[in-house]
Design an enzyme around this catalytic site. Structure first.
Site, PDB file in Angstrom:
ATOM      1  N   TYR A  46      -4.091  13.292  -0.273  1.00 28.79           N
ATOM      2  CA  TYR A  46      -5.196  12.409  -0.668  1.00 28.79           C
ATOM      3  C   TYR A  46      -6.211  13.179  -1.509  1.00 28.79           C
ATOM      4  CZ  TYR A  46      -9.153   9.158   0.104  1.00 28.79           C
ATOM      5  OH  TYR A  46     -10.205   8.282  -0.040  1.00 28.79           O
ATOM      6  N   THR A  79      -1.912  -1.307   2.400  1.00 29.94           N
ATOM      7  CA  THR A  79      -2.889  -1.070   3.485  1.00 29.94           C
ATOM      8  C   THR A  79      -3.939  -2.181   3.538  1.00 29.94           C
ATOM      9  OG1 THR A  79      -4.277   0.347   2.086  1.00 29.94           O
ATOM     10  CG2 THR A  79      -2.594   1.441   3.413  1.00 29.94           C
TER      11      THR A  79
END
Ligand code: NAD
Ligand code: UDP
Length: 329
Positions: A145, A35
């Protein structure tokens, strides 16, 4: 110091690498570029004392030489990114954290876990002090997450308690600034990119949900203060200026001078209704408090995005994100 920064080619990590190099530390940046991108640290490549290692910390972490500190930031962070990578997110929060803290322990280095306000979930206590245990849906889409970070916190606390590792936890609240990806789906970047491209600003739900936005330079000061102390935490790091999302949209429109309309979209599942840190502990233990108000930080961020229009990408059209649709409330 020689500091290992996992996730060092990401948004927060690259600013941390900059600050550590600027004060004379040596930095090993480990990143799989999933990312983040090498461009975020291109200003450091070639400098003595900076090294970029492209590797997945979930697979292992073999770094030669002495280390004084390990700052573990590797993890997708934006909801769009982690919802698109559920299993790698769980892996880096669990196995990746274990590899990083084991390395720190073996080298007698300080370990710092970059945890998140997401451990508070959709909080039933407001604002959120570190003593609050949170309200997380363990099987909802965001759990990949939230629960990975909660596990990482548990692992970090257990290493400190059972093995005496010099380990600390920071809980980072929504942070923004230059080098964020316009396409990462986060609210600040999405609104800025949409406003600058004259596209509708996509507000999820009715926009009454709140967040508290911290400018990157403030956050990095706090991260370094925590890295330099043998303080276990957890410590909240964030700005306590709380803003409804709809007000943020209006602020971005005003600061960019954009005429973009607001377009309402479905609220994503389990989207926290409100979020604001209690930052008394950071002030007391670290002598830290944020200095940049949202309006000033947004001006700087908008200026950065304006200076690189090619980076505005497809964010303007990309309103929806994985996991959007079913509303949490
Ligand atoms: P980011 O996505 O820009 O950076 C994360 C970096 O980690 C990227 O460079 C990515 O390539 C790297 N990475 C991901 N998985 C990896 C793996 N398995 N091995 C090696 N590298 C890997 O996100 P960010 O906003 O810079 O967030 C950095 C850290 O701060 C994350 O741990 C995040 O959870 C935490 N955090 C950030 C915020 C925020 O608002 N930015 C809020 C709370 C917590
Ligand atoms: N949000 C929004 N429009 C967008 C992106 C996000 O209204 O284009 C909302 C989102 O639903 C959430 C808040 O803004 O309530 C912050 O979202 P972000 O993804 O930036 O971070 P989060 O705090 O949810 O991790």
């Amino acid at each position: 110091m020689r500091v290992l920064v996992t996730g060092g080619a990401g948004f927060v990590g690259s600013h941390l690498c900059d600050a550590l190099i600027a004060r004379g530390d040596a930095v090993v940046c480990v990143d799989d570029l999933s990312t983040g991108c090498a461009g975020n640290v291109s200003q450091l490549t070639g400098l003595a004392g900076f090294e970029l290692v492209v590797a997945d910390v979930s697979a292992g972490l073999a770094i030669d030489g002495p280390l004084d500190a390990v700052a573990h930031l590797a993890s997708p962070a934006s909801p769009r990114d982690y919802l698109a990578r559920p299993l790698p997110t769980l892996a880096v929060g669990s196995r990746g954290t274990e590899h990083a803290i084991r390395l720190a322990h073996d080298r007698r280095a300080r370990f710092l876990l970059a945890s998140t306000s997401e451990v508070y979930g959709d909080p039933a206590v407001h604002p959120q002090p570190e003593s609050y245990w949170g309200n997380v849906n363990p099987v909802g889409p965001r759990s990949v997450y939230d629960e990975a970070k909660r596990f990482a916190e548990a692992l970090t606390a257990a290493y400190a308690r059972e093995l005496g590792t010099n380990a600390g936890i920071i809980r980072i609240f929504n942070t923004y600034g230059p080098r964020m990806k316009a396409t990462d789906g986060r609210v600040v970047t999405s609104f800025i990119a949409q406003a600058l491209r004259g596209r509708p600003l996509t507000v999820y739900g009715d926009g009454s949900q709140t967040r508290s936005f911290c400018y990157i330079d403030d956050l990095v000061r706090g991260v370094i203060a925590m890295l330099d102390r043998a303080e276990p935490g957890p410590i909240n790091l964030g700005n306590d200026e709380e803003i409804p999302v709809i007000d943020l949209a209006r602020m971005v429109r005003r600061l960019t001078g954009s005429a973009s309309p607001v377009e309402y979209r479905p609220l994503p599942a389990d989207d926290p209704a409100r979020r604001r840190p209690v930052i008394a502990k950071a002030a007391e233990v670290l002598g830290w408090s944020p200095a940049v108000p949202a309006e000033e930080g947004l001006r700087r961020t908008i200026a950065w995005f304006r200076s690189r229009p090619e980076g505005l990408g497809e964010a303007a059209q990309a309103g929806a994100r994985p996991g959007a649709g079913a509303t949490g409330r």
